[in-house]
Design an enzyme around this catalytic site. Structure first.
Site, PDB file in Angstrom:
ATOM      1  N   GLU A 153       0.831  -1.220   0.000  1.00 40.62           N
ATOM      2  CA  GLU A 153       0.000   0.000   0.000  1.00 40.62           C
ATOM      3  C   GLU A 153       0.859   1.262   0.000  1.00 40.62           C
ATOM      4  OE1 GLU A 153      -3.466   0.066   2.508  1.00 40.62           O
ATOM      5  OE2 GLU A 153      -3.873  -2.050   2.118  1.00 40.62           O
TER       6      GLU A 153
HETATM    7  C1  LIG Z   1       1.749  -9.706   0.886  1.00 39.05           C
HETATM    8  C2  LIG Z   1       1.538  -8.767  -0.256  1.00 39.05           C
HETATM    9  C3  LIG Z   1       0.251  -8.358  -0.584  1.00 39.05           C
HETATM   10  C4  LIG Z   1       0.048  -7.502  -1.670  1.00 39.05           C
HETATM   11  N1  LIG Z   1      -1.228  -7.175  -2.072  1.00 39.05           N
HETATM   12  C5  LIG Z   1      -1.419  -6.494  -3.237  1.00 39.05           C
HETATM   13  C6  LIG Z   1      -2.726  -6.298  -3.783  1.00 39.05           C
HETATM   14  O1  LIG Z   1      -3.732  -6.708  -3.211  1.00 39.05           O
HETATM   15  N2  LIG Z   1      -2.840  -5.658  -4.981  1.00 39.05           N
HETATM   16  C7  LIG Z   1      -1.757  -5.175  -5.645  1.00 39.05           C
HETATM   17  O2  LIG Z   1      -1.925  -4.598  -6.717  1.00 39.05           O
HETATM   18  N3  LIG Z   1      -0.498  -5.324  -5.152  1.00 39.05           N
HETATM   19  C8  LIG Z   1      -0.317  -5.972  -3.970  1.00 39.05           C
HETATM   20  N4  LIG Z   1       0.968  -6.164  -3.477  1.00 39.05           N
HETATM   21  C9  LIG Z   1       2.069  -5.510  -4.132  1.00 39.05           C
HETATM   22  C10 LIG Z   1       2.677  -4.405  -3.282  1.00 39.05           C
HETATM   23  O3  LIG Z   1       1.832  -3.296  -3.250  1.00 39.05           O
HETATM   24  C11 LIG Z   1       4.059  -4.137  -3.855  1.00 39.05           C
HETATM   25  O4  LIG Z   1       4.903  -5.123  -3.308  1.00 39.05           O
HETATM   26  C12 LIG Z   1       4.599  -2.781  -3.560  1.00 39.05           C
HETATM   27  O5  LIG Z   1       3.902  -1.854  -4.339  1.00 39.05           O
HETATM   28  C13 LIG Z   1       6.067  -2.656  -3.857  1.00 39.05           C
HETATM   29  O6  LIG Z   1       6.341  -3.146  -5.135  1.00 39.05           O
HETATM   30  P1  LIG Z   1       7.557  -4.179  -5.360  1.00 39.05           P
HETATM   31  O7  LIG Z   1       7.469  -5.219  -4.315  1.00 39.05           O
HETATM   32  O8  LIG Z   1       7.567  -4.621  -6.764  1.00 39.05           O
HETATM   33  O9  LIG Z   1       8.811  -3.302  -5.051  1.00 39.05           O
HETATM   34  P2  LIG Z   1       9.639  -2.367  -6.047  1.00 39.05           P
HETATM   35  O10 LIG Z   1       8.770  -1.316  -6.623  1.00 39.05           O
HETATM   36  O11 LIG Z   1      10.418  -3.200  -6.977  1.00 39.05           O
HETATM   37  O12 LIG Z   1      10.598  -1.673  -4.991  1.00 39.05           O
HETATM   38  C14 LIG Z   1      11.668  -2.389  -4.348  1.00 39.05           C
HETATM   39  C15 LIG Z   1      12.292  -1.448  -3.333  1.00 39.05           C
HETATM   40  O13 LIG Z   1      12.755  -0.275  -3.991  1.00 39.05           O
HETATM   41  C16 LIG Z   1      12.144   0.887  -3.435  1.00 39.05           C
HETATM   42  N5  LIG Z   1      11.879   1.835  -4.512  1.00 39.05           N
HETATM   43  C17 LIG Z   1      11.191   1.632  -5.665  1.00 39.05           C
HETATM   44  N6  LIG Z   1      11.156   2.743  -6.395  1.00 39.05           N
HETATM   45  C18 LIG Z   1      11.839   3.684  -5.704  1.00 39.05           C
HETATM   46  C19 LIG Z   1      12.164   5.052  -5.950  1.00 39.05           C
HETATM   47  N7  LIG Z   1      11.769   5.692  -7.037  1.00 39.05           N
HETATM   48  N8  LIG Z   1      12.866   5.698  -5.013  1.00 39.05           N
HETATM   49  C20 LIG Z   1      13.278   5.092  -3.885  1.00 39.05           C
HETATM   50  N9  LIG Z   1      13.005   3.809  -3.597  1.00 39.05           N
HETATM   51  C21 LIG Z   1      12.300   3.111  -4.503  1.00 39.05           C
HETATM   52  C22 LIG Z   1      10.860   0.386  -2.793  1.00 39.05           C
HETATM   53  O14 LIG Z   1      10.416   1.234  -1.746  1.00 39.05           O
HETATM   54  C23 LIG Z   1      11.287  -0.971  -2.264  1.00 39.05           C
HETATM   55  O15 LIG Z   1      11.962  -0.802  -1.054  1.00 39.05           O
HETATM   56  C24 LIG Z   1       1.171  -7.010  -2.393  1.00 39.05           C
HETATM   57  C25 LIG Z   1       2.459  -7.408  -2.031  1.00 39.05           C
HETATM   58  C26 LIG Z   1       2.653  -8.289  -0.997  1.00 39.05           C
HETATM   59  C27 LIG Z   1       4.059  -8.741  -0.683  1.00 39.05           C
END
Ligand SMILES: Cc1cc2nc3c(=O)[nH]c(=O)nc-3n(C[C@H](O)[C@H](O)[C@H](O)COP(=O)(O)OP(=O)(O)OC[C@H]3O[C@@H](n4cnc5c(N)ncnc54)[C@H](O)[C@@H]3O)c2cc1C
Length: 644
Positions: free
Chosen positions: A445
């Site tokens: 979120e």
């Molecule tokens: C248990 C679980 C439930 C979830 N439920 C849903 C759901 O119901 N619906 C849905 O759509 N998604 C869902 N998600 C997805 C969740 O919202 C994403 O994991 C989240 O948005 C982060 O995306 P990512 O994991 O791909 O991380 P990434 O975007 O790949 O980021 C990896 C790291 O890099 C950092 N980062 C990325 N971009 C930047 C930047 N520009 N500047 C600085 N730091 C940055 C992030 O903060 C993070 O620490 C869920 C995920 C999990 C694990």
């Protein structure tokens, strides 16, 4: 009292013209333009937006909101049922162990109305307020993370929230009664290449000839509730719009029913915690979606997603409040009972310190969350984006610290599973489960990093509206000259005000010395923060957006100031309501302790603004990423997947 309206007169209307994207890489430009186009321009100056501009408007947070007796009693009937159901029927440790929430538990929750808490009564929901919804989330968060996630994904981000905000009458009539009755819903934005940056989305919806529908293809990752849902909000790319002769990506939100041909749950995902999350990979293969299932409008999907999350983000802090209260209870009990070195461990200063900050931070977290929730209740169109984002950021980070401290206070028993404790004849205190379940809170979120960027963007917005056109090389010269004159006029009025005493503008009269002293500090510091942000803009210009750590410090100072003000507002309310002088004195002492600790943290952040190793750290990271210090990882066992 004076107040600057945002945006200032003469500022450009379209947010996409504010940031000069001409010198960015293609990927960065696509991400920036898509998010900027979906951004809702601030339509009111809120307490937090004012805070960053040196306008400390106490009227927006005083007096602390109190529910009317009628509203509270109406909700209490449901909340009492929910509390009883959780305590008697929801075995949170068993759910964690088996990875399943038993169907009778889900049915029981549906029967008491827990799937339609905020859905208006005319559509079969309970029609309760945001504050009551937050109170429900506190109960849930204190008991079972899996059940919290089920109900929260269903109604904070699933079909009901965007439908209430953006749905047509026909859509509401068709879907709201179904989800209120307990047909589970979900929200699907994330894909393998789409985490924090939706511009890389590959799920597509191609219009059918004749225009009455779309063909949806793609795969969504980590869709919470996805493996059990009947309806899902799905974000997909629709054909680009031509703007100034160039194609611009569009994302559209669709309501998709999971029993339609072509919708398939590929697999269920499993995690470190939240082991009973019904989270999965969902594939859409040539799914025919009728046009009437578009939410809001074609191309407005990201706006739907971001706006849904604005209010949806208040659920997680509320659940964190519940979790933190439970941790406080566990810690207090153990610190009293456990004797080591001739005294209860709570009498050793290192443990006492943890308990005090746990109590203070829980109090502040609750005050911030209730303030933001009450704003939604007073005005359905209220702009709570910044308040909700700061609540999410501050509450999830502090709750994580609180759970970690609880584990430390419980010692070895904190690390032991509830089942193992029980088998040895001890109380099955589930701190180990709490730690696993709550780690995700700073990631989903909107991760903490993204929350800081989001708040920073909004924090700079009033300045960008005035100053960005001056520096934007994509704009015609005359436009930039007009903007320069406009900016000069704005700053000639705004800047001197940042040195006037806060009382000149706020006119407050607070008798109790504890909140008044801290509020004066917060008002002063808000002005100092506004000046510091302004100097940073002058120093770095458009490159300020690359200074993530500096921006993060500004945001963190703003979050602490919001927490201090919310705690003081809560203190005034407590004194007004409570006639017991001893209890009032205890509460004021806690608020005083919280504010002093927050002031210490703010001081540290300020120190870091001028004395830091941000750039040398960045250079080190670049070298490490380029493999120049590879010997650092020598002498370990590597898994084939390490470099995959
Ligand atoms: C248990 C679980 C439930 C979830 N439920 C849903 C759901 O119901 N619906 C849905 O759509 N998604 C869902 N998600 C997805 C969740 O919202 C994403 O994991 C989240 O948005 C982060 O995306 P990512 O994991 O791909 O991380 P990434 O975007 O790949 O980021 C990896 C790291 O890099 C950092 N980062 C990325 N971009 C930047 C930047 N520009 N500047 C600085 N730091 C940055 C992030 O903060 C993070 O620490 C869920 C995920 C999990 C694990």
């Amino acid at each position: 009292m004076n107040e600057t309206k945002h945006p200032p007169a003469g500022a450009p209307e379209r947010p996409e013209t504010l940031i000069d994207t001409s010198k960015m890489s293609a990927g960065r430009r696509a991400a920036m333009e898509l998010t900027e186009a979906a951004r809702v321009s601030a339509h009111e100056a809120t307490f937090v937006s004012g805070l960053f501009m040196g306008e400390f408007d106490l009227r927006k947070v005083f007096p602390f909101p109190v529910q009317t007796a009628g509203d509270r009693e109406h909700a209490d009937v449901f909340l009492n049922r929910l509390e009883t159901w959780l305590r008697e029927k929801v075995d949170a440790d068993e759910i964690d162990r088996t990875g399943e929430i038993p169907q009778p538990v889900i049915d029981g929750l549906a029967k008491i109305g827990a799937f339609g808490i905020k859905i208006p009564a005319e559509y079969g929901g309970l029609g309760l307020s945001q504050t009551d919804y937050c109170r429900a989330a506190m109960l849930l968060g204190s008991w079972c993370g899996n059940t919290t996630a089920l109900l929260s994904a269903h109604q904070s981000i699933g079909v009901s929230q965007p439908l209430i905000l953006f749905g047509t009458d026909a859509q509401k009539k068709k879907y709201l009664p179904r989800v209120a009755r307990g047909e589970i819903s979900a929200f699907a934005l994330t894909e393998a290449l789409v985490g924090s940056d939706p511009s890389a989305m590959t799920t597509s919806a191609v219009p059918l000839p004749g225009g009455d529908g779309f063909i949806l293809n793609g795969e969504k990752l980590w869709c919470t509730n996805g493996t059990k849902a009947g309806v899902i909000v799905v974000m997909a790319k629709t054909p680009p719009r031509i703007v100034n002769g160039k194609p611009k990506d569009q994302i559209t939100a669709f309501i998709v029913e999971t029993n339609w041909p072509g919708v398939e749950v590929i697999r269920r995902c499993h995690f470190m915690g939240l082991r009973a999350l019904y989270n999965g990979v969902i594939r859409f293969e040539n799914v025919r979606v009728p046009r009437e299932n578009i939410l809001f409008a074609e191309g407005k999907g990201l706006r739907v997603a971001l706006t849904t999350l604005d209010t949806g983000r208040l659920t997680l802090p509320a659940a964190c409040v519940g979790l933190s209260k439970r941790c406080l209870e566990i810690s207090r009990d153990w610190a009293n009972r456990r004797q080591q070195w001739g005294a209860p461990i709570g009498k050793h200063a290192a443990v006492a310190d943890k308990i005090a900050s746990m109590a203070a931070n829980t109090m502040a977290m609750e005050a911030m969350t209730l303030l933001a929730a009450s704003r939604v209740d007073r005005d359905k169109d209220a702009d709570v984006r910044l308040e909700a984002a700061l609540c999410k950021l501050w509450a999830t980070e502090n709750a994580w610290q609180i759970v970690n401290d609880t584990m430390q206070i419980r010692g070895g028993r904190g690390y032991e599973t509830a089942a193992s404790l029980k088998a040895r004849g001890e109380d099955p205190v589930p701190v180990e489960r709490f730690l696993r379940d709550s780690r995700i809170n700073t990631i989903f979120e909107g991760s903490s990093e993204i929350m800081r960027l989001f708040v920073a963007r909004e924090m700079l917005d009033p300045h960008l509206k005035v100053a960005a056109p001056v520096l934007n090389s994509q704009l015609p010269g005359l436009r930039r000259l007009r903007a320069a004159l406009n900016a000069l006029g704005f700053y000639c009025r705004w800047y001197p005000r940042q040195y006037f005493p806060a009382e000149w503008f706020t006119g407050w009269n607070l008798k109790s010395p504890v909140p008044a002293g801290h509020l004066r500090y917060a008002a002063r510091t808000s002005r100092k923060l506004a000046r510091t942000i302004f100097y940073a803009l002058l120093r770095h210009g458009p490159k300020l957006e690359h200074e993530q750590l500096l921006l993060g410090r500004f945001v963190d100072i703003g979050a602490e100031l919001f927490a201090v003000t919310a705690a003081c507002s809560r203190a005034k309310q407590f004194i007004r309501e409570n006639k017991n002088p001893e209890e009032c004195a205890h509460f004021l002492a806690l608020v005083d302790y919280f504010c002093r600790a927050a002031r210490g943290r703010i001081q540290q952040k300020y120190h870091g603004i001028h004395h830091n190793d941000d750039h040398s750290g960045y250079d080190c990271a670049r070298k490490i990423m380029a493999g120049q210090l590879d010997h650092l990882t020598a002498g370990i066992v590597r898994s084939p997947s390490d470099n995959a």
